[in-house]
Design an enzyme around this catalytic site. Structure first.
Site, PDB file in Angstrom:
ATOM      1  N   ILE A   1       2.307  -2.272   5.434  1.00  0.00           N
ATOM      2  CA  ILE A   1       1.735  -2.712   6.702  1.00  0.00           C
ATOM      3  C   ILE A   1       0.829  -1.645   7.331  1.00  0.00           C
ATOM      4  O   ILE A   1      -0.229  -1.969   7.863  1.00  0.00           O
ATOM      5  CB  ILE A   1       2.821  -3.177   7.698  1.00  0.00           C
ATOM      6  CG1 ILE A   1       2.167  -3.923   8.859  1.00  0.00           C
ATOM      7  CG2 ILE A   1       3.664  -2.010   8.177  1.00  0.00           C
ATOM      8  CD1 ILE A   1       3.126  -4.673   9.729  1.00  0.00           C
ATOM      9  N   ASP A   2       1.230  -0.364   7.242  1.00  0.00           N
ATOM     10  CA  ASP A   2       0.434   0.683   7.895  1.00  0.00           C
ATOM     11  C   ASP A   2      -0.971   0.758   7.309  1.00  0.00           C
ATOM     12  O   ASP A   2      -1.959   0.768   8.046  1.00  0.00           O
ATOM     13  CB  ASP A   2       1.123   2.039   7.774  1.00  0.00           C
ATOM     14  CG  ASP A   2       2.403   2.126   8.588  1.00  0.00           C
ATOM     15  OD1 ASP A   2       2.552   1.338   9.539  1.00  0.00           O
ATOM     16  OD2 ASP A   2       3.251   2.969   8.262  1.00  0.00           O
ATOM     17  N   ASN A   3      -1.066   0.823   6.005  1.00  0.00           N
ATOM     18  CA  ASN A   3      -2.377   0.917   5.374  1.00  0.00           C
ATOM     19  C   ASN A   3      -3.194  -0.351   5.613  1.00  0.00           C
ATOM     20  O   ASN A   3      -4.406  -0.288   5.803  1.00  0.00           O
ATOM     21  CB  ASN A   3      -2.268   1.221   3.884  1.00  0.00           C
ATOM     22  CG  ASN A   3      -1.416   0.225   3.135  1.00  0.00           C
ATOM     23  OD1 ASN A   3      -0.196   0.326   3.179  1.00  0.00           O
ATOM     24  ND2 ASN A   3      -2.039  -0.715   2.465  1.00  0.00           N
ATOM     25  N   THR A   4      -2.534  -1.497   5.645  1.00  0.00           N
ATOM     26  CA  THR A   4      -3.251  -2.761   5.838  1.00  0.00           C
ATOM     27  C   THR A   4      -3.837  -2.850   7.246  1.00  0.00           C
ATOM     28  O   THR A   4      -5.019  -3.157   7.421  1.00  0.00           O
ATOM     29  CB  THR A   4      -2.323  -3.961   5.558  1.00  0.00           C
ATOM     30  OG1 THR A   4      -1.848  -3.852   4.211  1.00  0.00           O
ATOM     31  CG2 THR A   4      -3.046  -5.279   5.737  1.00  0.00           C
TER      32      THR A   4
ATOM     33  N   ALA B   1      -4.405  -0.362   9.323  1.00  0.00           N
ATOM     34  CA  ALA B   1      -5.408   0.696   9.490  1.00  0.00           C
ATOM     35  C   ALA B   1      -6.717   0.340   8.787  1.00  0.00           C
ATOM     36  O   ALA B   1      -7.801   0.617   9.303  1.00  0.00           O
ATOM     37  CB  ALA B   1      -4.866   2.022   8.961  1.00  0.00           C
TER      38      ALA B   1
END
Length: 189
Positions: free
Chosen positions: A26-29, A31
């Site tokens: 979720i974090d990379n998505t 961002a």
């Protein structure tokens, strides 16, 4: 580098895997795409854009403590291995809260969103990813008028978010008086 957003997202996920072991993605998505998304981790993660009719008024409180996501992921995994039925129930409840929050966001029902944030935080605390510092910050925000407040990110430190349609300055000042940094912001698509 002339990379597409999808390529940046894939590379970011690989980097997260090195740092966190088994990241959710979720974090990379979020961002990479820079917008509100409903994220579902599957073999091929799915996302759905979230549209808001008005900005969400937030106060972000920074604990000043580094939250190590890898440590928190391991803590949750260890708890799940010891009691999978109980943890699966908690995960299902968090999913149900998320789906109800999606509906509340669509209706811009701030009271309900705040209530669901509080419930979600209680479950995250049950998963043992909160800290005394985060609990104090959340209590300060709620006591000063936040409709809801919860930890954000992997827990173990880091930050909390508080939904504050009113009293944002008072909430921020109360958190700052207790030694925390704050950011007052509005979130919109």
């Amino acid at each position: 580098l002339n990379l597409s957003e999808d390529e940046v997202n894939d590379l970011s996920f690989e980097a997260e895997t090195i740092v966190h072991g088994t990241p959710s993605g979720i974090d990379n998505t979020i961002a990479t795409y820079g917008k509100l998304l409903l994220y579902n981790k599957e073999a091929k993660p799915r996302t759905k854009s979230i549209q808001l009719s008005k900005p969400l008024p937030l106060v972000i409180g920074l604990s000043g403590q580094e939250g190590l996501t890898l440590k928190m992921v391991r803590r949750v995994r260890d708890g799940w291995e010891k009691n999978p039925n109980l943890y699966n129930t908690i995960f299902q409840e968090i999913n149900e809260i998320t789906m109800q929050a999606l509906d509340a966001l669509a209706q811009y029902d701030l009271e309900r969103i705040g209530y669901l944030m509080n419930l979600n935080h209680g479950l995250l605390n049950a998963l043992q990813v909160s800290t005394l510092t985060l609990e104090e910050m959340i209590d300060i925000a709620r006591e000063n008028g936040a409709l809801g407040a919860k930890l954000t990110g992997g827990g173990g430190g880091g930050a909390m978010i508080a939904l504050c349609p009113e009293n944002r300055d008072k909430i921020a000042k109360s958190l700052e008086a207790a030694g925390y940094q704050t950011i007052i912001t509005d979130i919109l698509n």
